[in-house]
Write a protein that holds these residues in place. Sequence first.
Motif, PDB file in Angstrom:
ATOM      1  N   ILE A 123      21.006  80.672  79.033  1.00 28.91           N
ATOM      2  CA  ILE A 123      20.843  80.796  77.585  1.00 28.91           C
ATOM      3  C   ILE A 123      21.607  82.009  77.070  1.00 28.91           C
ATOM      4  N   GLU A 124      21.484  83.124  77.778  1.00 26.34           N
ATOM      5  CA  GLU A 124      22.182  84.336  77.373  1.00 26.34           C
ATOM      6  C   GLU A 124      23.697  84.134  77.404  1.00 26.34           C
ATOM      7  N   PHE A 125      24.166  83.411  78.416  1.00 28.38           N
ATOM      8  CA  PHE A 125      25.589  83.101  78.512  1.00 28.38           C
ATOM      9  C   PHE A 125      26.053  82.313  77.287  1.00 28.38           C
ATOM     10  N   ALA A 126      25.251  81.341  76.873  1.00 29.16           N
ATOM     11  CA  ALA A 126      25.595  80.518  75.718  1.00 29.16           C
ATOM     12  C   ALA A 126      25.620  81.351  74.437  1.00 29.16           C
ATOM     13  N   ILE A 127      24.680  82.260  74.301  1.00 35.87           N
ATOM     14  CA  ILE A 127      24.634  83.125  73.124  1.00 35.87           C
ATOM     15  C   ILE A 127      25.852  84.034  73.081  1.00 35.87           C
ATOM     16  N   GLU A 128      26.164  84.657  74.211  1.00 40.94           N
ATOM     17  CA  GLU A 128      27.324  85.541  74.275  1.00 40.94           C
ATOM     18  C   GLU A 128      28.612  84.767  73.987  1.00 40.94           C
ATOM     19  N   ASN A 129      28.656  83.514  74.419  1.00 39.74           N
ATOM     20  CA  ASN A 129      29.821  82.680  74.177  1.00 39.74           C
ATOM     21  C   ASN A 129      30.038  82.481  72.677  1.00 39.74           C
ATOM     22  N   TYR A 130      28.943  82.307  71.943  1.00 42.71           N
ATOM     23  CA  TYR A 130      29.075  82.168  70.490  1.00 42.71           C
ATOM     24  C   TYR A 130      29.601  83.445  69.860  1.00 42.71           C
ATOM     25  N   PHE A 131      29.080  84.591  70.311  1.00 35.85           N
ATOM     26  CA  PHE A 131      29.559  85.868  69.771  1.00 35.85           C
ATOM     27  C   PHE A 131      31.069  85.990  69.960  1.00 35.85           C
ATOM     28  N   ILE A 132      31.533  85.651  71.135  1.00 37.94           N
ATOM     29  CA  ILE A 132      32.960  85.774  71.453  1.00 37.94           C
ATOM     30  C   ILE A 132      33.784  84.778  70.637  1.00 37.94           C
ATOM     31  N   ARG A 133      33.337  83.527  70.600  1.00 36.09           N
ATOM     32  CA  ARG A 133      34.096  82.477  69.911  1.00 36.09           C
ATOM     33  C   ARG A 133      34.147  82.706  68.400  1.00 36.09           C
ATOM     34  N   SER A 134      33.046  83.120  67.816  1.00 33.27           N
ATOM     35  CA  SER A 134      33.033  83.314  66.363  1.00 33.27           C
ATOM     36  C   SER A 134      33.879  84.505  65.948  1.00 33.27           C
ATOM     37  N   SER A 135      33.869  85.574  66.738  1.00 30.27           N
ATOM     38  CA  SER A 135      34.677  86.745  66.387  1.00 30.27           C
ATOM     39  C   SER A 135      36.165  86.468  66.568  1.00 30.27           C
ATOM     40  N   ALA A 136      36.510  85.555  67.494  1.00 30.91           N
ATOM     41  CA  ALA A 136      37.915  85.243  67.768  1.00 30.91           C
ATOM     42  C   ALA A 136      38.586  84.499  66.615  1.00 30.91           C
ATOM     43  N   ILE A 137      37.806  83.888  65.737  1.00 25.80           N
ATOM     44  CA  ILE A 137      38.373  83.143  64.620  1.00 25.80           C
ATOM     45  C   ILE A 137      39.235  84.057  63.759  1.00 25.80           C
ATOM     46  N   TYR A 138      38.786  85.287  63.565  1.00 21.04           N
ATOM     47  CA  TYR A 138      39.536  86.205  62.709  1.00 21.04           C
ATOM     48  C   TYR A 138      40.905  86.541  63.290  1.00 21.04           C
ATOM     49  N   ASP A 139      40.968  86.756  64.581  1.00 24.67           N
ATOM     50  CA  ASP A 139      42.252  87.060  65.220  1.00 24.67           C
ATOM     51  C   ASP A 139      43.248  85.932  64.982  1.00 24.67           C
ATOM     52  N   ARG A 140      42.758  84.702  65.028  1.00 25.46           N
ATOM     53  CA  ARG A 140      43.631  83.540  64.814  1.00 25.46           C
ATOM     54  C   ARG A 140      44.096  83.471  63.357  1.00 25.46           C
ATOM     55  N   CYS A 141      43.231  83.895  62.444  1.00 20.49           N
ATOM     56  CA  CYS A 141      43.615  83.907  61.030  1.00 20.49           C
ATOM     57  C   CYS A 141      44.721  84.933  60.776  1.00 20.49           C
ATOM     58  N   LEU A 142      44.673  86.060  61.475  1.00 22.37           N
ATOM     59  CA  LEU A 142      45.722  87.071  61.350  1.00 22.37           C
ATOM     60  C   LEU A 142      47.062  86.509  61.817  1.00 22.37           C
ATOM     61  N   ILE A 143      47.034  85.787  62.913  1.00 25.98           N
ATOM     62  CA  ILE A 143      48.255  85.178  63.448  1.00 25.98           C
ATOM     63  C   ILE A 143      48.812  84.152  62.466  1.00 25.98           C
ATOM     64  N   PHE A 144      47.907  83.366  61.873  1.00 23.66           N
ATOM     65  CA  PHE A 144      48.338  82.360  60.899  1.00 23.66           C
ATOM     66  C   PHE A 144      49.031  83.004  59.695  1.00 23.66           C
ATOM     67  N   VAL A 145      48.442  84.072  59.167  1.00 21.70           N
ATOM     68  CA  VAL A 145      49.033  84.751  58.012  1.00 21.70           C
ATOM     69  C   VAL A 145      50.390  85.354  58.376  1.00 21.70           C
ATOM     70  N   ASN A 146      50.492  85.870  59.581  1.00 18.22           N
ATOM     71  CA  ASN A 146      51.771  86.415  60.051  1.00 18.22           C
ATOM     72  C   ASN A 146      52.849  85.329  60.035  1.00 18.22           C
ATOM     73  N   ARG A 147      52.496  84.138  60.485  1.00 11.54           N
ATOM     74  CA  ARG A 147      53.451  83.024  60.493  1.00 11.54           C
ATOM     75  C   ARG A 147      53.689  82.485  59.086  1.00 11.54           C
ATOM     76  N   LEU A 148      52.641  82.418  58.303  1.00 17.30           N
ATOM     77  CA  LEU A 148      52.747  81.896  56.944  1.00 17.30           C
ATOM     78  C   LEU A 148      53.743  82.694  56.105  1.00 17.30           C
ATOM     79  N   LEU A 149      53.662  84.023  56.228  1.00 21.45           N
ATOM     80  CA  LEU A 149      54.556  84.888  55.454  1.00 21.45           C
ATOM     81  C   LEU A 149      55.828  85.242  56.210  1.00 21.45           C
ATOM     82  N   ASP A 150      55.946  84.710  57.412  1.00 22.29           N
ATOM     83  CA  ASP A 150      57.140  84.939  58.226  1.00 22.29           C
ATOM     84  C   ASP A 150      57.418  86.438  58.384  1.00 22.29           C
ATOM     85  N   LEU A 151      56.355  87.177  58.771  1.00 19.79           N
ATOM     86  CA  LEU A 151      56.475  88.633  58.884  1.00 19.79           C
ATOM     87  C   LEU A 151      57.232  89.061  60.132  1.00 19.79           C
TER      88      LEU A 151
END
Length: 241
Positions: free
Chosen positions: A85-113
């Motif tokens: 159960i703890e493993f599953a909870i920690e997995n959510y913490f990791i996966r949900s926080s990783a969404i932001y990193d992917r959004c940064l990459i998307f914006v970098n590509r979107l604006l062709d920085l």
Amino acid sequence: MDGDEDILEIMREIILDKESPLKKVDASNLEVPIANAMEGYILACSQSLSVVSTSIDKARLSIEVLGASYKSLPDETQVTADEFIEFAIENYFIRSSAIYDRCLIFVNRLLDLGIANESIVHELIVTNDHVKKYGLNEKLKAIRKKCTEYRVQRNKIVHHGRYSEEVFNGISAMHKINSWQKVSGEKPSFSDEIVDKMTHEFIDIQLDEFSAHLESIEAKVHELYELSLPIYQTKKNDLRQ
């Protein structure tokens, strides 16, 4: 723009772009032919947007894993139910926080920085003049606030009903004590009915909390999408000339 329509629109326009070089891929070698800068831009945006979508799907999957964590524990394993159960909870913490990193990459590509993925960090992107020009910095900050909520609070209780290490530690202790006693041939200190009831109640609270949390992240990502689509269309047309 409605949330679901928002997603469908940006996916149609970018990932399913009629001018995407992906439509010219030869099935025999799978190499993507890039004929010009515009096609390279379409591909970069498409790939980075797909990664954002996938990261959200993985966070959603981690919630499903938590929901099945107690009843789906393998028979032949040394891992106790509370550890799973703890493993599953920690997995959510990791996966949900990783969404932001992917959004940064998307914006970098979107604006062709032109920033390498491994060099992308929050401050570098949100302080960029091009990002600020389109108001994307505020949208990114809002996503970051949601995605880092559990990490910033070190997974401790933020308001009533949030994940509590204290509550989980109590349940974990009950599982471990019972497990050790059963292995030692002793009578368990806690009845299976009590342990099951408390564990299921805890998991149900977390499922509701994490589902609501992920929905709040998606809402902020949708706001980013709303600003992103016209930027994509403009940048693409500029590169066409």
